[in-house]
Design an enzyme around this catalytic site. Structure first.
Site, PDB file in Angstrom:
ATOM      1  N   LEU A  20       0.823  -1.207   0.000  1.00 40.36           N
ATOM      2  CA  LEU A  20       0.000   0.000   0.000  1.00 40.36           C
ATOM      3  C   LEU A  20       0.858   1.259   0.000  1.00 40.36           C
ATOM      4  O   LEU A  20       0.569   2.228  -0.705  1.00 40.36           O
ATOM      5  CB  LEU A  20      -0.915   0.019   1.233  1.00 40.36           C
ATOM      6  CG  LEU A  20      -1.861  -1.159   1.449  1.00 40.36           C
ATOM      7  CD1 LEU A  20      -2.644  -0.957   2.744  1.00 40.36           C
ATOM      8  CD2 LEU A  20      -2.807  -1.327   0.271  1.00 40.36           C
ATOM      9  N   TYR A 162      -4.132  -7.987  16.143  1.00 39.96           N
ATOM     10  CA  TYR A 162      -4.221  -7.153  14.943  1.00 39.96           C
ATOM     11  C   TYR A 162      -5.493  -6.302  14.962  1.00 39.96           C
ATOM     12  O   TYR A 162      -5.455  -5.088  14.713  1.00 39.96           O
ATOM     13  CB  TYR A 162      -4.195  -8.047  13.705  1.00 39.96           C
ATOM     14  CG  TYR A 162      -4.207  -7.306  12.387  1.00 39.96           C
ATOM     15  CD1 TYR A 162      -3.093  -6.596  11.959  1.00 39.96           C
ATOM     16  CD2 TYR A 162      -5.330  -7.326  11.564  1.00 39.96           C
ATOM     17  CE1 TYR A 162      -3.093  -5.930  10.746  1.00 39.96           C
ATOM     18  CE2 TYR A 162      -5.346  -6.660  10.350  1.00 39.96           C
ATOM     19  CZ  TYR A 162      -4.222  -5.963   9.947  1.00 39.96           C
ATOM     20  OH  TYR A 162      -4.240  -5.298   8.735  1.00 39.96           O
TER      21      TYR A 162
END
Length: 256
Positions: A20, A162
């Site tokens: 990204l 996460y």
């Protein structure tokens, strides 16, 4: 209002050596920004040369390294620091109670430290530098875009750490936008679904096809360039502030 200018400004992109971050760094550079791509030294060694992108070896969990990188990125008065995109992150998985015992607390702390505290550190230090720049004619000084995940909302088995870190990013978005409003700095968050990044390169085509089949439409995995496109749209749209935007093809993750 006139959209915030990208050309002849500086931008910071963390995790900028791949995935990204690399796509976003390249997209910003293509629009005329001087981009400082922050990443670990070993990741930068593998990164391609891109016109307009300067790689800066930085561990986002080290405040002094972040401060040094921000100083470098804000050193050119003719190209003020206006844009920050936080893409750096890690995603190991572990169950709270697994076959080998309880979740490793040091692993939990590390994921929180990189994904949440690292993003907060970059946001804070960069905002301090952006706040010292001259605003444009509309009072705008800059925008910070953080990266969450749909795991912040639909965390699966093994994603407790996460999901915690990404949920923290979502929770940070509005108060950060409110804190920084007086300086003309906007804060938004992108929550991607399943994106074709190097983290997925190690799995089989069959597994990737299975992941894609679960996306309602378009029935495929997202591309890093689509994340970059959304980041640029947020920069351009001055009324987007304090918002988390899901980029997931209407995917809602199952428990496992």
């Amino acid at each position: 209002m006139t959209p915030m200018q990208i050309d002849s400004t500086s931008a910071i992109v963390t995790g900028g050596a791949s995935g990204l971050g690399a796509a976003t760094a390249a997209a910003l550079a293509a629009q005329g920004a001087s981009v400082y791509a922050l990443d670990l030294a070993q990741s930068i060694e593998q990164a391609p040369a891109v016109d307009g992108v300067t790689y800066v070896a930085t561990d986002v969990t080290d405040e002094q390294q972040v401060r040094d990188a921000v100083t470098e990125a804000s050193g050119d008065a003719s190209a003020p620091l206006r844009i920050v995109v936080n893409c750096a992150g890690i995603g190991p998985s572990a169950r709270i109670l697994g076959k080998k015992g309880t979740h490793d607390l040091s692993l939990y702390r590390k994921i929180i430290e990189v994904n949440l505290v690292g993003s907060f550190t970059v946001l804070t230090v960069a905002a301090e530098a952006i706040a010292q720049t001259e605003p444009d004619e509309n009072g705008q000084r800059g925008v910070v875009i953080n990266t969450a995940s749909i795991a912040a909302f639909d965390g699966q088995v093994g994603q407790a750490a996460y999901s915690s870190s990404k949920g923290g990013i979502v929770g940070l978005t509005l108060p950060a936008a409110r804190d920084l409003a007086q300086y003309g700095i906007r804060v938004c968050t992108i929550a991607p679904g399943i994106v074709e990044t190097p983290m997925l390169a190690t799995v089989s085509e069959e597994f990737r096809a299975g992941l894609a089949a679960g996306v309602p439409f378009p029935q495929r995995l997202a591309k890093p360039e689509e994340y970059a496109k959304l980041a640029l749209a947020i920069v351009d749209h001055d009324y987007l502030n304090g918002e988390t935007i899901r980029m997931d093809g209407a995917l809602r993750m199952s428990p496992r």
